[in-house]
Design a protein around this motif. Structure first.
Motif, PDB file in Angstrom:
ATOM      1  N   ALA A 176     -15.611  11.413  -4.009  1.00 58.12           N
ATOM      2  CA  ALA A 176     -15.962  10.101  -4.568  1.00 58.12           C
ATOM      3  C   ALA A 176     -16.089  10.162  -6.088  1.00 58.12           C
ATOM      4  O   ALA A 176     -15.698   9.233  -6.789  1.00 58.12           O
ATOM      5  CB  ALA A 176     -17.259   9.593  -3.943  1.00 58.12           C
ATOM      6  N   ALA A 177     -16.637  11.260  -6.606  1.00 55.99           N
ATOM      7  CA  ALA A 177     -16.773  11.407  -8.055  1.00 55.99           C
ATOM      8  C   ALA A 177     -15.410  11.466  -8.731  1.00 55.99           C
ATOM      9  O   ALA A 177     -15.204  10.888  -9.797  1.00 55.99           O
ATOM     10  CB  ALA A 177     -17.585  12.654  -8.389  1.00 55.99           C
ATOM     11  N   ALA A 178     -14.469  12.167  -8.099  1.00 53.73           N
ATOM     12  CA  ALA A 178     -13.115  12.239  -8.660  1.00 53.73           C
ATOM     13  C   ALA A 178     -12.442  10.873  -8.641  1.00 53.73           C
ATOM     14  O   ALA A 178     -11.761  10.487  -9.596  1.00 53.73           O
ATOM     15  CB  ALA A 178     -12.278  13.245  -7.879  1.00 53.73           C
ATOM     16  N   LEU A 179     -12.642  10.118  -7.559  1.00 55.43           N
ATOM     17  CA  LEU A 179     -12.078   8.772  -7.493  1.00 55.43           C
ATOM     18  C   LEU A 179     -12.685   7.867  -8.562  1.00 55.43           C
ATOM     19  O   LEU A 179     -12.031   6.952  -9.065  1.00 55.43           O
ATOM     20  CB  LEU A 179     -12.313   8.169  -6.104  1.00 55.43           C
ATOM     21  CG  LEU A 179     -11.586   8.856  -4.943  1.00 55.43           C
ATOM     22  CD1 LEU A 179     -12.024   8.252  -3.607  1.00 55.43           C
ATOM     23  CD2 LEU A 179     -10.077   8.726  -5.113  1.00 55.43           C
ATOM     24  N   LEU A 180     -13.937   8.140  -8.919  1.00 56.35           N
ATOM     25  CA  LEU A 180     -14.616   7.343  -9.948  1.00 56.35           C
ATOM     26  C   LEU A 180     -14.064   7.618 -11.347  1.00 56.35           C
ATOM     27  O   LEU A 180     -14.341   6.875 -12.286  1.00 56.35           O
ATOM     28  CB  LEU A 180     -16.120   7.634  -9.908  1.00 56.35           C
ATOM     29  CG  LEU A 180     -17.067   6.715 -10.685  1.00 56.35           C
ATOM     30  CD1 LEU A 180     -16.924   5.272 -10.227  1.00 56.35           C
ATOM     31  CD2 LEU A 180     -18.504   7.176 -10.512  1.00 56.35           C
ATOM     32  N   LEU A 181     -13.255   8.652 -11.481  1.00 54.00           N
ATOM     33  CA  LEU A 181     -12.675   8.986 -12.783  1.00 54.00           C
ATOM     34  C   LEU A 181     -11.722   7.924 -13.313  1.00 54.00           C
ATOM     35  O   LEU A 181     -11.270   8.018 -14.449  1.00 54.00           O
ATOM     36  CB  LEU A 181     -11.949  10.328 -12.710  1.00 54.00           C
ATOM     37  CG  LEU A 181     -12.840  11.571 -12.763  1.00 54.00           C
ATOM     38  CD1 LEU A 181     -12.039  12.810 -12.398  1.00 54.00           C
ATOM     39  CD2 LEU A 181     -13.462  11.724 -14.151  1.00 54.00           C
ATOM     40  N   PHE A 182     -11.418   6.910 -12.493  1.00 52.83           N
ATOM     41  CA  PHE A 182     -10.617   5.808 -13.031  1.00 52.83           C
ATOM     42  C   PHE A 182     -11.353   5.136 -14.192  1.00 52.83           C
ATOM     43  O   PHE A 182     -10.745   4.475 -15.033  1.00 52.83           O
ATOM     44  CB  PHE A 182     -10.274   4.778 -11.939  1.00 52.83           C
ATOM     45  CG  PHE A 182     -11.394   3.852 -11.574  1.00 52.83           C
ATOM     46  CD1 PHE A 182     -11.550   2.638 -12.237  1.00 52.83           C
ATOM     47  CD2 PHE A 182     -12.288   4.176 -10.572  1.00 52.83           C
ATOM     48  CE1 PHE A 182     -12.585   1.774 -11.897  1.00 52.83           C
ATOM     49  CE2 PHE A 182     -13.318   3.323 -10.228  1.00 52.83           C
ATOM     50  CZ  PHE A 182     -13.478   2.116 -10.891  1.00 52.83           C
ATOM     51  N   LYS A 183     -12.681   5.317 -14.229  1.00 46.27           N
ATOM     52  CA  LYS A 183     -13.483   4.862 -15.365  1.00 46.27           C
ATOM     53  C   LYS A 183     -14.345   6.046 -15.806  1.00 46.27           C
ATOM     54  O   LYS A 183     -15.500   6.179 -15.395  1.00 46.27           O
ATOM     55  CB  LYS A 183     -14.337   3.659 -14.990  1.00 46.27           C
ATOM     56  CG  LYS A 183     -14.867   2.910 -16.200  1.00 46.27           C
ATOM     57  CD  LYS A 183     -15.303   1.505 -15.849  1.00 46.27           C
ATOM     58  CE  LYS A 183     -15.660   0.733 -17.118  1.00 46.27           C
ATOM     59  NZ  LYS A 183     -16.046  -0.658 -16.829  1.00 46.27           N
TER      60      LYS A 183
END
Length: 228
Positions: free
Chosen positions: A21-28
């Protein structure tokens, strides 16, 4: 949703979904980096490794679809959006760098010094919480969520919606402060005066949420559910 998955997963000791989930949040990135910092400070090394592996996988997918230099094109698009959007939305920023631009002028030296200087103070405070909280993941994540808004160069009023997670932690840890959560919710209406003032007073709510999250450390949870 990503923040909620990260928080719940860490709470249950499931570091792999937290890292994904943290990696997916890297979009921001300004939102993701403080959380990844929580992994590091909290010694959640499996979550950290999972986030890194997922980020590499996401890069690989992008490279296959659009070429290996896609992060450069992505950065250029973000830079273009910032140049075009900031003049129209600067009064709606709720981060410290954004509010500094609203007060001192877009791209001004004073805005850069004040905004990012204060953001650095917030980053240090988030790091210092590791020593105070003793790896208390609930407090660390709440502080990181509120802190991510304050340090982000481009956080608008609707981004403040993630503060609901901070409010839940505060309500659980400090029930006597619940009235202030109601005050904060009502104070969200101050955003309506942003255009008239030229700066969004909602930033005061974000600052207050960050301060309350820091101060909420030190008491046990009233109730803690266990994943089974």
């Amino acid at each position: 949703l990503a923040f909620a998955v990260i928080w719940r997963s860490l709470h249950d000791g499931r570091e792999v979904p937290a890292g994904i989930a943290a990696a997916l949040l890297l979009f921001k990135p300004p939102l993701a980096i403080p959380i990844i910092g929580v992994f590091l400070l909290g010694r959640r090394f499996l979550a950290l490794a999972t986030a890194a592996a997922t980020a590499i996988a996401l890069y690989g997918i992008g490279a296959l679809l659009t070429g290996p230099s896609w992060p450069s094109a992505w950065a250029d698009a973000i830079s273009f959006l910032d140049r075009v959007d900031t003049p129209f939305n600067v009064q709606n920023f709720v981060s410290l760098p954004g509010v500094a631009e609203a007060i001192f002028g877009i791209d001004s030296t004073a805005a850069t010094i004040v905004g990012f200087g204060l953001a650095a103070v917030v980053a240090v405070a988030v790091s210092a919480m590791w020593f105070r909280a003793g790896h208390d993941v609930d407090v660390l994540v709440a502080v990181a969520v509120a802190g991510s808004l304050l340090i982000s160069p481009h956080a608008l009023y609707y981004d403040a919606g993630i503060l609901v997670l901070v409010g839940l932690m505060i309500a659980d840890r400090r029930p006597e402060w619940r009235r202030w959560l109601v005050v904060g919710w009502v104070a969200g209406l101050t955003h309506l005066f942003a255009d008239a003032l030229g700066v969004d007073p909602l930033v005061t709510v974000v600052i207050a949420a960050f301060a309350l999250a820091v101060a909420a450390d030190g008491r046990p949870l009233l109730a803690r559910t266990t994943h089974r």
